[in-house]
Motif scaffolding. Structure first.
Motif, PDB file in Angstrom:
ATOM      1  N   VAL A  12      15.894  36.825  18.210  1.00 49.27           N
ATOM      2  CA  VAL A  12      15.301  36.240  17.253  1.00 49.27           C
ATOM      3  C   VAL A  12      13.851  36.178  17.297  1.00 49.27           C
ATOM      4  CG1 VAL A  12      15.201  33.781  16.565  1.00 49.27           C
ATOM      5  CG2 VAL A  12      17.412  34.711  17.009  1.00 49.27           C
ATOM      6  N   ASP A  13      13.314  36.142  18.653  1.00 48.06           N
ATOM      7  CA  ASP A  13      11.961  36.167  18.880  1.00 48.06           C
ATOM      8  C   ASP A  13      11.304  37.368  18.509  1.00 48.06           C
ATOM      9  OD1 ASP A  13      11.978  33.519  20.024  1.00 48.06           O
ATOM     10  OD2 ASP A  13      12.212  34.281  21.969  1.00 48.06           O
ATOM     11  N   GLN A  14      11.954  38.459  18.816  1.00 47.10           N
ATOM     12  CA  GLN A  14      11.600  39.863  18.329  1.00 47.10           C
ATOM     13  C   GLN A  14      11.588  39.919  16.633  1.00 47.10           C
ATOM     14  OE1 GLN A  14      13.541  43.260  19.991  1.00 47.10           O
ATOM     15  NE2 GLN A  14      14.233  41.868  21.761  1.00 47.10           N
ATOM     16  N   VAL A  15      12.398  39.315  16.009  1.00 48.07           N
ATOM     17  CA  VAL A  15      12.318  39.273  14.566  1.00 48.07           C
ATOM     18  C   VAL A  15      11.294  38.787  14.099  1.00 48.07           C
ATOM     19  CG1 VAL A  15      13.531  38.670  12.638  1.00 48.07           C
ATOM     20  CG2 VAL A  15      14.786  39.862  14.393  1.00 48.07           C
ATOM     21  N   ILE A  16      11.003  37.375  14.683  1.00 50.54           N
ATOM     22  CA  ILE A  16       9.853  36.542  14.267  1.00 50.54           C
ATOM     23  C   ILE A  16       8.465  37.128  14.435  1.00 50.54           C
ATOM     24  CG2 ILE A  16       8.764  34.406  15.204  1.00 50.54           C
ATOM     25  CD1 ILE A  16      11.459  33.095  15.856  1.00 50.54           C
ATOM     26  N   GLU A  17       8.571  37.666  15.480  1.00 46.43           N
ATOM     27  CA  GLU A  17       7.476  38.500  15.736  1.00 46.43           C
ATOM     28  C   GLU A  17       7.110  39.473  14.910  1.00 46.43           C
ATOM     29  OE1 GLU A  17       4.607  37.552  17.712  1.00 46.43           O
ATOM     30  OE2 GLU A  17       5.779  35.753  17.857  1.00 46.43           O
ATOM     31  N   GLN A  18       8.066  40.331  14.579  1.00 52.43           N
ATOM     32  CA  GLN A  18       7.939  41.321  13.652  1.00 52.43           C
ATOM     33  C   GLN A  18       7.430  40.832  12.136  1.00 52.43           C
ATOM     34  OE1 GLN A  18      10.522  45.001  13.483  1.00 52.43           O
ATOM     35  NE2 GLN A  18      11.565  44.110  15.194  1.00 52.43           N
ATOM     36  N   MET A  19       8.204  39.607  11.692  1.00 53.72           N
ATOM     37  CA  MET A  19       7.852  39.057  10.441  1.00 53.72           C
ATOM     38  C   MET A  19       6.560  38.366  10.651  1.00 53.72           C
ATOM     39  SD  MET A  19      11.642  37.613   9.893  1.00 53.72           S
ATOM     40  CE  MET A  19      11.246  36.854   8.020  1.00 53.72           C
ATOM     41  N   ARG A  20       6.170  38.141  11.550  1.00 49.46           N
ATOM     42  CA  ARG A  20       4.688  37.422  11.719  1.00 49.46           C
ATOM     43  C   ARG A  20       3.755  38.447  11.724  1.00 49.46           C
ATOM     44  NH1 ARG A  20       3.264  32.653  14.180  1.00 49.46           N
ATOM     45  NH2 ARG A  20       5.313  32.357  15.527  1.00 49.46           N
ATOM     46  N   SER A  21       4.001  39.765  12.332  1.00 47.34           N
ATOM     47  CA  SER A  21       3.106  40.840  12.282  1.00 47.34           C
ATOM     48  C   SER A  21       2.900  41.270  10.645  1.00 47.34           C
ATOM     49  CB  SER A  21       3.462  41.783  13.022  1.00 47.34           C
ATOM     50  OG  SER A  21       2.606  42.972  13.053  1.00 47.34           O
ATOM     51  N   THR A  50      20.569  36.010  12.415  1.00 47.19           N
ATOM     52  CA  THR A  50      19.097  36.089  13.316  1.00 47.19           C
ATOM     53  C   THR A  50      17.892  36.137  12.232  1.00 47.19           C
ATOM     54  OG1 THR A  50      20.451  37.483  14.961  1.00 47.19           O
ATOM     55  CG2 THR A  50      17.865  37.631  14.676  1.00 47.19           C
ATOM     56  N   VAL A  51      18.471  36.762  11.326  1.00 49.39           N
ATOM     57  CA  VAL A  51      17.250  36.514  10.181  1.00 49.39           C
ATOM     58  C   VAL A  51      17.223  35.270   9.428  1.00 49.39           C
ATOM     59  CG1 VAL A  51      16.749  37.347   7.787  1.00 49.39           C
ATOM     60  CG2 VAL A  51      17.572  38.873   9.242  1.00 49.39           C
ATOM     61  N   ARG A  52      18.119  34.627   9.312  1.00 48.18           N
ATOM     62  CA  ARG A  52      18.136  33.138   8.958  1.00 48.18           C
ATOM     63  C   ARG A  52      17.312  32.308   9.939  1.00 48.18           C
ATOM     64  NH1 ARG A  52      24.271  32.512   6.579  1.00 48.18           N
ATOM     65  NH2 ARG A  52      23.830  34.198   4.772  1.00 48.18           N
ATOM     66  N   GLU A  53      17.692  32.363  11.249  1.00 48.01           N
ATOM     67  CA  GLU A  53      16.882  31.785  11.980  1.00 48.01           C
ATOM     68  C   GLU A  53      15.490  31.950  12.114  1.00 48.01           C
ATOM     69  OE1 GLU A  53      17.034  30.350  16.940  1.00 48.01           O
ATOM     70  OE2 GLU A  53      18.933  31.553  15.968  1.00 48.01           O
ATOM     71  N   ALA A  54      15.171  32.993  12.173  1.00 45.90           N
ATOM     72  CA  ALA A  54      13.729  33.571  12.089  1.00 45.90           C
ATOM     73  C   ALA A  54      13.007  33.007  10.881  1.00 45.90           C
ATOM     74  CB  ALA A  54      13.728  35.137  12.123  1.00 45.90           C
ATOM     75  N   VAL A  55      13.710  33.215   9.667  1.00 40.80           N
ATOM     76  CA  VAL A  55      12.988  32.628   8.822  1.00 40.80           C
ATOM     77  C   VAL A  55      12.856  31.068   8.786  1.00 40.80           C
ATOM     78  CG1 VAL A  55      13.206  32.298   6.057  1.00 40.80           C
ATOM     79  CG2 VAL A  55      13.935  34.382   7.054  1.00 40.80           C
ATOM     80  N   ARG A  56      13.735  30.483   9.140  1.00 43.62           N
ATOM     81  CA  ARG A  56      13.818  29.227   9.124  1.00 43.62           C
ATOM     82  C   ARG A  56      12.618  28.608  10.312  1.00 43.62           C
ATOM     83  NH1 ARG A  56      18.254  28.371  11.537  1.00 43.62           N
ATOM     84  NH2 ARG A  56      19.361  28.280   9.622  1.00 43.62           N
ATOM     85  N   ALA A  57      12.519  29.268  11.366  1.00 43.98           N
ATOM     86  CA  ALA A  57      11.396  28.905  12.341  1.00 43.98           C
ATOM     87  C   ALA A  57      10.002  29.334  11.594  1.00 43.98           C
ATOM     88  CB  ALA A  57      11.509  30.021  13.652  1.00 43.98           C
ATOM     89  N   LEU A  58       9.695  30.409  11.021  1.00 42.29           N
ATOM     90  CA  LEU A  58       8.496  30.685  10.336  1.00 42.29           C
ATOM     91  C   LEU A  58       8.325  29.688   9.142  1.00 42.29           C
ATOM     92  CD1 LEU A  58       8.506  34.486  10.248  1.00 42.29           C
ATOM     93  CD2 LEU A  58       6.903  32.977  11.763  1.00 42.29           C
TER      94      LEU A  58
END
Length: 241
Positions: A12-21, A50-58
């Motif tokens: 999830v952290d990796q996906v968050i970082e990719q989306m943040r980038s 995983t995608v949903r959790e990353a989107v939720r975090a951002l």
């Protein structure tokens, strides 16, 4: 009470970082819709959860906005910008006042500390801004105008001021877009005097130029500009050539 063990997936952290980038680099632009969930799943090679959790975090951080039935949109490029946008809301007068405080001092310090490289950058940015505004390409003009103001503050060479103002990037663009749409006179604002003052190293004139057009916009909203929003020097009349 003992703290419960928390568990956070490294994936999830990796996906968050990719989306943040993708957001910070401009690949996903502010106001634009990001790829759909199935597209993200396919592109990232991860599961829907995983995608949903990353989107939720951002979204919680203020970078994304989920609109039910419409998709997920980029709201800001950083947590700071997201927080500022939430605080600013739709009160344009408040945004313009904060812009005025930072831009007046930024212009004052830019006149005192600018370099020849800074002048070259400002000259190029202003020329680009004037071309797009003259062509009535308002979408590009808004971006170019905001880029010029951001560069002026950056040329102050005050790292903290520049960092604070950079965090307002989305708010600055939104305020420029709003004033261009609702105040036709804003389309004709000439920043040549500001650039000349910075070039001449005239700090007081630069401050007056930076604050003057914002004073007019604020006054146009139906309320006089508070006298304590700028240093006394910036209230002096602009020198005429």
């Amino acid at each position: 009470m003992p703290l419960a063990t928390t568990r956070r997936s490294g994936l999830v952290d990796q996906v968050i970082e990719q989306m943040r980038s993708a957001i910070s680099s401009g690949e996903w632009r502010v106001g634009g819709r990001i790829p759909t969930e199935p597209e993200l799943v396919a592109a990232l090679g991860v599961g829907r959860n995983t995608v949903r959790e990353a989107v939720r975090a951002l979204a919680h951080a203020g970078l994304l906005e989920v609109r039910q039935g419409d998709g997920t949109f980029v709201r800001a490029t950083s947590e700071f910008s997201g927080a500022v946008r939430r605080l600013a809301g739709t009160e344009l007068r408040d945004v313009l006042r904060v812009r005025r405080i930072l831009e007046v001092e930024g212009a004052r310090m830019a006149a005192a500390h600018r370099t020849e490289a800074d002048l070259a950058e400002l000259t190029e940015l202003l020329a680009t801004r004037d071309r797009t505004m003259s062509a009535k390409d308002w979408a590009a003009g808004v971006d170019d105008d905001a880029a010029f103001h951001i560069a002026v503050v950056r040329c102050s060479h005050n790292a903290l001021l520049a960092e604070l103002y950079q965090g307002l990037t989305e708010v600055v663009r939104a305020s420029v877009a709003s004033t261009v749409d609702t105040h036709p006179a804003a389309q004709l604002v000439d920043h040549g005097g500001l650039l000349d003052a910075i070039r001449d190293g005239d700090a007081d004139r630069a401050a007056a130029e930076a604050g003057g057009f914002l004073d007019e916009l604020i006054a146009g909203l139906g309320e006089d500009t508070p006298q304590d929003t700028a240093p006394a020097q910036s209230a002096q009349p602009v020198e005429q050539d």
